[in-house]
Motif scaffolding. Structure first.
Motif, PDB file in Angstrom:
ATOM      1  N   SER A  45       0.806  -1.220   0.000  1.00 23.47           N
ATOM      2  CA  SER A  45       0.000   0.000   0.000  1.00 23.47           C
ATOM      3  C   SER A  45       0.839   1.270   0.000  1.00 23.47           C
ATOM      4  N   ASP A  46       2.095   1.182   0.440  1.00 20.12           N
ATOM      5  CA  ASP A  46       2.972   2.346   0.444  1.00 20.12           C
ATOM      6  C   ASP A  46       4.428   1.882   0.389  1.00 20.12           C
ATOM      7  N   PHE A  47       5.336   2.841   0.298  1.00 22.65           N
ATOM      8  CA  PHE A  47       6.747   2.502   0.141  1.00 22.65           C
ATOM      9  C   PHE A  47       7.295   1.731   1.339  1.00 22.65           C
ATOM     10  N   THR A  48       6.955   2.138   2.540  1.00 14.52           N
ATOM     11  CA  THR A  48       7.484   1.479   3.737  1.00 14.52           C
ATOM     12  C   THR A  48       7.099   0.004   3.759  1.00 14.52           C
ATOM     13  N   GLU A  49       5.843  -0.275   3.455  1.00 10.56           N
ATOM     14  CA  GLU A  49       5.394  -1.665   3.403  1.00 10.56           C
ATOM     15  C   GLU A  49       6.095  -2.407   2.260  1.00 10.56           C
ATOM     16  N   ALA A  50       6.227  -1.765   1.106  1.00 10.17           N
ATOM     17  CA  ALA A  50       6.874  -2.391  -0.052  1.00 10.17           C
ATOM     18  C   ALA A  50       8.321  -2.756   0.260  1.00 10.17           C
ATOM     19  N   LEU A  51       9.020  -1.867   0.947  1.00 10.74           N
ATOM     20  CA  LEU A  51      10.409  -2.134   1.312  1.00 10.74           C
ATOM     21  C   LEU A  51      10.487  -3.357   2.221  1.00 10.74           C
ATOM     22  N   SER A  52       9.596  -3.429   3.185  1.00  6.99           N
ATOM     23  CA  SER A  52       9.557  -4.550   4.111  1.00  6.99           C
ATOM     24  C   SER A  52       9.214  -5.861   3.396  1.00  6.99           C
ATOM     25  N   VAL A  53       8.229  -5.805   2.512  1.00  7.12           N
ATOM     26  CA  VAL A  53       7.807  -7.003   1.771  1.00  7.12           C
ATOM     27  C   VAL A  53       8.942  -7.507   0.883  1.00  7.12           C
ATOM     28  N   ALA A  54       9.562  -6.616   0.118  1.00  7.82           N
ATOM     29  CA  ALA A  54      10.645  -7.019  -0.788  1.00  7.82           C
ATOM     30  C   ALA A  54      11.827  -7.589  -0.002  1.00  7.82           C
ATOM     31  N   ARG A  55      12.184  -6.933   1.100  1.00  9.71           N
ATOM     32  CA  ARG A  55      13.281  -7.433   1.940  1.00  9.71           C
ATOM     33  C   ARG A  55      12.954  -8.833   2.458  1.00  9.71           C
ATOM     34  N   VAL A  71      14.985   4.011   4.301  1.00  9.62           N
ATOM     35  CA  VAL A  71      14.602   4.043   2.891  1.00  9.62           C
ATOM     36  C   VAL A  71      15.474   3.189   1.973  1.00  9.62           C
ATOM     37  N   THR A  72      16.470   2.523   2.506  1.00  7.79           N
ATOM     38  CA  THR A  72      17.374   1.724   1.682  1.00  7.79           C
ATOM     39  C   THR A  72      17.778   0.444   2.409  1.00  7.79           C
ATOM     40  N   VAL A  73      17.806  -0.651   1.667  1.00  6.36           N
ATOM     41  CA  VAL A  73      18.261  -1.924   2.218  1.00  6.36           C
ATOM     42  C   VAL A  73      19.260  -2.527   1.228  1.00  6.36           C
ATOM     43  N   PHE A  74      20.394  -2.968   1.740  1.00 12.42           N
ATOM     44  CA  PHE A  74      21.384  -3.673   0.939  1.00 12.42           C
ATOM     45  C   PHE A  74      21.389  -5.132   1.365  1.00 12.42           C
ATOM     46  N   THR A  84      25.336  -7.589  -4.940  1.00 14.37           N
ATOM     47  CA  THR A  84      24.538  -6.831  -3.982  1.00 14.37           C
ATOM     48  C   THR A  84      23.214  -6.433  -4.618  1.00 14.37           C
ATOM     49  N   ALA A  85      22.138  -6.584  -3.861  1.00 10.82           N
ATOM     50  CA  ALA A  85      20.828  -6.072  -4.261  1.00 10.82           C
ATOM     51  C   ALA A  85      20.530  -4.883  -3.356  1.00 10.82           C
ATOM     52  N   ARG A  86      20.243  -3.754  -3.960  1.00 14.42           N
ATOM     53  CA  ARG A  86      19.928  -2.536  -3.213  1.00 14.42           C
ATOM     54  C   ARG A  86      18.470  -2.202  -3.452  1.00 14.42           C
ATOM     55  N   LEU A  87      17.691  -2.109  -2.380  1.00 15.55           N
ATOM     56  CA  LEU A  87      16.279  -1.745  -2.452  1.00 15.55           C
ATOM     57  C   LEU A  87      16.145  -0.289  -2.035  1.00 15.55           C
ATOM     58  N   GLY A  88      15.391   0.487  -2.810  1.00 15.10           N
ATOM     59  CA  GLY A  88      15.214   1.895  -2.465  1.00 15.10           C
ATOM     60  C   GLY A  88      14.026   2.508  -3.192  1.00 15.10           C
ATOM     61  N   ARG A  89      13.964   3.826  -3.141  1.00 18.17           N
ATOM     62  CA  ARG A  89      12.874   4.596  -3.757  1.00 18.17           C
ATOM     63  C   ARG A  89      13.105   4.797  -5.250  1.00 18.17           C
ATOM     64  N   LEU A  90      12.033   5.003  -5.994  1.00 19.51           N
ATOM     65  CA  LEU A  90      12.146   5.299  -7.421  1.00 19.51           C
ATOM     66  C   LEU A  90      13.011   6.528  -7.688  1.00 19.51           C
ATOM     67  N   GLU A  91      12.947   7.485  -6.785  1.00 18.75           N
ATOM     68  CA  GLU A  91      13.702   8.725  -6.955  1.00 18.75           C
ATOM     69  C   GLU A  91      15.211   8.469  -7.000  1.00 18.75           C
ATOM     70  N   ASP A  92      15.655   7.311  -6.517  1.00 20.47           N
ATOM     71  CA  ASP A  92      17.079   6.981  -6.508  1.00 20.47           C
ATOM     72  C   ASP A  92      17.618   6.683  -7.903  1.00 20.47           C
ATOM     73  N   LEU A  93      16.746   6.527  -8.879  1.00 16.56           N
ATOM     74  CA  LEU A  93      17.180   6.175 -10.232  1.00 16.56           C
ATOM     75  C   LEU A  93      18.211   7.159 -10.779  1.00 16.56           C
ATOM     76  N   ASP A  94      18.020   8.434 -10.527  1.00 13.30           N
ATOM     77  CA  ASP A  94      18.947   9.455 -11.027  1.00 13.30           C
ATOM     78  C   ASP A  94      20.372   9.234 -10.539  1.00 13.30           C
ATOM     79  N   SER A 116       4.229   5.219  -5.994  1.00 12.92           N
ATOM     80  CA  SER A 116       4.905   5.535  -4.729  1.00 12.92           C
ATOM     81  C   SER A 116       5.084   4.278  -3.864  1.00 12.92           C
ATOM     82  N   SER A 117       4.404   3.183  -4.241  1.00 14.47           N
ATOM     83  CA  SER A 117       4.568   1.934  -3.500  1.00 14.47           C
ATOM     84  C   SER A 117       5.487   0.954  -4.232  1.00 14.47           C
ATOM     85  N   TYR A 118       6.105   1.393  -5.317  1.00 17.43           N
ATOM     86  CA  TYR A 118       7.049   0.548  -6.046  1.00 17.43           C
ATOM     87  C   TYR A 118       8.426   0.624  -5.399  1.00 17.43           C
ATOM     88  N   ILE A 119       9.210  -0.410  -5.640  1.00 20.58           N
ATOM     89  CA  ILE A 119      10.572  -0.490  -5.134  1.00 20.58           C
ATOM     90  C   ILE A 119      11.547  -0.452  -6.319  1.00 20.58           C
TER      91      ILE A 119
END
Length: 127
Positions: A45-55, A71-74, A84-94, A116-119
């Motif tokens: 439903s949101d980024f925080t949950e998505a980060l937890s689910v993906a991790r 906001v980031t998990v390695f 290494t797999a790095r999980l973060g926000r879409l804004e990190d693409l830049d 906003s709920s994508y990883i």
């Protein structure tokens, strides 16, 4: 050029639906390091949950957290030494110097609530 094992990419992408994919090829000390970048939808439903689910899903596949903050998990996995797999926000693409295809970028911007709920997952190998 240092490339990521395709099996590692397949495993990481299996934790959600791949919305789009791109890559970057930064150069470090005259060595090109391939970085595979995925945008994943893990039905959160949101980024925080998505980060937890993906991790959590990656940990179920045997990946271990090497560091994390809000906001980031390695994560790393022994099977693919140096990967290494790095999980973060879409804004990190830049920060990777990568761009999405224009159609994918437009679609993500059109539905900012859902996106906003994508990883953003980047997978790289350092050796």
């Amino acid at each position: 050029m240092i490339k990521v094992d395709p099996a590692a990419i397949n495993e990481v992408s299996s934790v959600g639906r791949v919305v789009t994919r791109t890559s970057a090829d930064p150069v470090y000390e005259r060595i090109v390091q391939g970085v595979e970048i995925l945008v994943l939808d893990v039905d959160a439903s949101d980024f925080t949950e998505a980060l937890s689910v993906a991790r959590g899903r990656l940990q179920q596949h045997g990946w271990t957290v090497s560091s994390q903050d809000d906001v980031t998990v390695f994560l790393k996995k022994g099977r693919w030494y140096g990967t290494t797999a790095r999980l973060g926000r879409l804004e990190d693409l830049d920060s990777f110097g990568a761009r999405l295809e224009p159609g994918a970028e437009k679609a993500l911007q059109a539905d900012s609530v859902k996106s906003s709920s994508y990883i953003l997952v980047s997978v790289s190998r350092d050796e």
